[in-house]
Enzyme design. Sequence first.
Site, mmCIF file in Angstrom:
data_model
loop_
_atom_site.group_PDB
_atom_site.id
_atom_site.type_symbol
_atom_site.label_atom_id
_atom_site.label_comp_id
_atom_site.label_asym_id
_atom_site.label_seq_id
_atom_site.Cartn_x
_atom_site.Cartn_y
_atom_site.Cartn_z
ATOM 1 C CB CYS A 177 -1.698 -5.226 19.737
ATOM 2 S SG CYS A 177 -0.570 -4.401 18.602
ATOM 3 C CG HIS B 183 -0.378 -0.064 2.525
ATOM 4 N ND1 HIS B 183 0.340 0.976 3.064
ATOM 5 C CD2 HIS B 183 -0.360 -1.046 3.461
ATOM 6 C CE1 HIS B 183 0.752 0.656 4.266
ATOM 7 N NE2 HIS B 183 0.350 -0.590 4.534
ATOM 8 C CG HIS C 227 4.233 -1.240 2.269
ATOM 9 N ND1 HIS C 227 3.030 -1.830 1.975
ATOM 10 C CD2 HIS C 227 4.520 -1.569 3.551
ATOM 11 C CE1 HIS C 227 2.611 -2.511 3.038
ATOM 12 N NE2 HIS C 227 3.488 -2.353 4.014
ATOM 13 C CB CYS D 245 1.086 -8.358 19.004
ATOM 14 S SG CYS D 245 0.046 -7.977 17.558
ATOM 15 C CB CYS E 210 3.562 -6.606 16.287
ATOM 16 S SG CYS E 210 2.454 -5.236 16.504
ATOM 17 C CE LYS F 82 1.372 1.903 10.167
ATOM 18 N NZ LYS F 82 1.778 0.577 10.561
ATOM 19 C CE LYS G 281 -4.073 -4.213 1.185
ATOM 20 N NZ LYS G 281 -5.290 -3.912 0.470
ATOM 21 C CG HIS H 58 -1.939 -5.070 14.674
ATOM 22 N ND1 HIS H 58 -0.613 -5.133 15.040
ATOM 23 C CD2 HIS H 58 -1.950 -4.955 13.325
ATOM 24 C CE1 HIS H 58 0.130 -5.083 13.955
ATOM 25 N NE2 HIS H 58 -0.639 -4.968 12.908
HETATM 26 N N1 MSP Z 1 8.986 -6.513 8.060
HETATM 27 C C1 MSP Z 1 9.105 -5.458 8.977
HETATM 28 C C2 MSP Z 1 10.339 -4.633 8.713
HETATM 29 C C3 MSP Z 1 11.626 -5.394 8.749
HETATM 30 S S1 MSP Z 1 12.977 -4.365 8.336
HETATM 31 C C4 MSP Z 1 14.314 -5.258 8.717
HETATM 32 C C5 MSP Z 1 7.887 -4.561 8.850
HETATM 33 N N2 MSP Z 1 7.209 -4.651 7.704
HETATM 34 S S2 MSP Z 1 5.922 -3.786 7.316
HETATM 35 O O1 MSP Z 1 5.424 -4.319 6.069
HETATM 36 O O2 MSP Z 1 5.020 -3.700 8.398
HETATM 37 O O3 MSP Z 1 6.498 -2.379 6.988
HETATM 38 C C6 MSP Z 1 6.634 -1.382 7.956
HETATM 39 C C7 MSP Z 1 7.186 -0.172 7.294
HETATM 40 O O4 MSP Z 1 6.375 0.182 6.159
HETATM 41 C C8 MSP Z 1 7.193 1.067 8.153
HETATM 42 O O5 MSP Z 1 8.321 1.149 8.990
HETATM 43 C C9 MSP Z 1 7.229 2.127 7.082
HETATM 44 O O6 MSP Z 1 8.517 2.201 6.558
HETATM 45 C C10 MSP Z 1 6.268 1.577 6.057
HETATM 46 N N3 MSP Z 1 4.904 1.973 6.327
HETATM 47 C C11 MSP Z 1 3.842 1.138 6.502
HETATM 48 N N4 MSP Z 1 2.729 1.887 6.673
HETATM 49 C C12 MSP Z 1 3.036 3.194 6.627
HETATM 50 C C13 MSP Z 1 2.306 4.394 6.721
HETATM 51 N N5 MSP Z 1 1.004 4.432 6.884
HETATM 52 N N6 MSP Z 1 2.996 5.548 6.626
HETATM 53 C C14 MSP Z 1 4.341 5.577 6.443
HETATM 54 N N7 MSP Z 1 5.049 4.466 6.355
HETATM 55 C C15 MSP Z 1 4.432 3.253 6.429
HETATM 56 O O7 MSP Z 1 7.632 -3.799 9.762
#
Ligand code: MSP
Length: 501
Positions: A146, A20, A23, A128, A131, A298, A301, A149
């Site tokens: 959590c 999304h 990312h 969690c 997470c 925030k 998904k 979540h």
């Molecule tokens: N897999 C772990 C990260 C491991 S790194 C060694 C993880 N994955 S995640 O798919 O949840 O991605 C989290 C990251 O996605 C956040 O730290 C950020 O970089 C990005 N984001 C996810 N949602 C976001 C927003 N709504 N806004 C900004 N960044 C976002 O955690």
Amino acid sequence: MSPQSYFVTTPIYYVNAEPHLGHAYSTLAADILARHMRQRGADVFFLTGTDEHGEPIELAAEREGITPQELADRNAAKFEALMPIIDASNDFFIRTSDPRHSAKVAEIMQRVYDNGWVNKGVYEGWYCPRCADFKTERELGPGNTCPIHEIVLEKVREENWFFRLSAFQGQLEGLYEERPDFVVPDFRRNEAVSFIKGGLEDVSLSRPTLKWGLPLPWDPEQRMYVWFDALLNYVTALTFAREGEDLTDRFWPATLHVLAKDILKFHAVIWPALCLAADLEPPRRMTIHGYLLMGEKKMSKSLGNVLDPFEVIERFGADALRFYLFREVSFGQDGSISTAGFESRYETELANDYGNLASRVLAMVERYRDGTVPIAAVDVTLAEDFEGVVPRFSELLDRAELTQALEEAWKLVRRLNRFVEESQPWVLAKDEADPERLDEVLYNLVEGLRVTTLLLVPYLPASAETLLAALAEPERALADLGSRPGGQSVERIPALFPKIE
Ligand code: MSP
């Protein structure tokens, strides 16, 4: 001068869901920095990818009645496909289910074990599964939930291996003292420091109940807690990203990790400790950004509320999305985004301020000077506003101030529009009252547009390419006003940002 190496990374994204805009945001931040550093002649390596092990993926696959690997393959493909769509120029895309990654992780974790940084113990705590993280009592939401979540958590008790994080307390405090910019912005650094000063506890390194995870090399019955496998991607990737080549010496330690505040603790506390435990140098720096918010929550998904990057790009193009995200939300802070806000910035800033300026300048050079840029002097008042912009802009990006750097460039866009209005080339062109001044005005407009567009390359890569080609500009290095003498032939182009119907 030998070019400097610059290794920038994004978090690797979980494959339990589809990509999304959140990312895309982190990836674009890293991409902007990578592109800018390439313009400065650095030897750049830009890494992104997917985090494919762990309970969240196991559970999501179970819900769909498929294997975790099938789910990982399907969603990793979507993340990988997102990269060219958002115009991310990553040099590699790592997948942690890659056996080359697993082999390297086993080797490094064995070293951590051999170095004596691992203990066996009993874990009791709030876990969690979404997470893939344990929560301390302090972190729990109301009713043992959590905080992210908002689901009720279970207390688990199990035999685990532990990483002896507590043993690194002193070294971590020392690291933060020595390097004031290890974590930027400052308020995030302070959070990390106060977490460390609050006293570090050992962290669970394995889970006996987990199936979808890498086996511990010294106790294969136990599966590795996904975060260890995940963090290590930053170093394992360098060993196999290029066939037959090991890039570790060239690029490690990483110059910059880009991530959001949700995973600050893992990166700012556990990761440097793990590096030390594995005889690796910790990364140089990390920049922590905020969340993109839609309607205050925030965007993710699990909570729904998703703005589909594919849809946005289909309508407006990747450049418009890139521009909007870093213009609207001050990088580092949380910020709300909306379709309405997007359209408004597209119209007023991209279409009018910049696109229109480009069209007008090119059209006037064609109409008044047959498409050849006059050779003339730099306008003194314009020069004042362009003075020092290259170092100022570069310094902001060195501090990962992506929004402020964009504003520096945009000040020039606005200044050039004012210059058009003040100098009124269409009046000067009437009867050629003052042909020298008209030459000067046209030269300065082309030159200003060239210098500004070079700054904007990382934010608007496709449009900047089109415009720089039209301006017959062969270089991509940043330039000062007046560094090109004029005399080149320019071409008109269709509107860079057509008006929304
Ligand atoms: N897999 C772990 C990260 C491991 S790194 C060694 C993880 N994955 S995640 O798919 O949840 O991605 C989290 C990251 O996605 C956040 O730290 C950020 O970089 C990005 N984001 C996810 N949602 C976001 C927003 N709504 N806004 C900004 N960044 C976002 O955690």
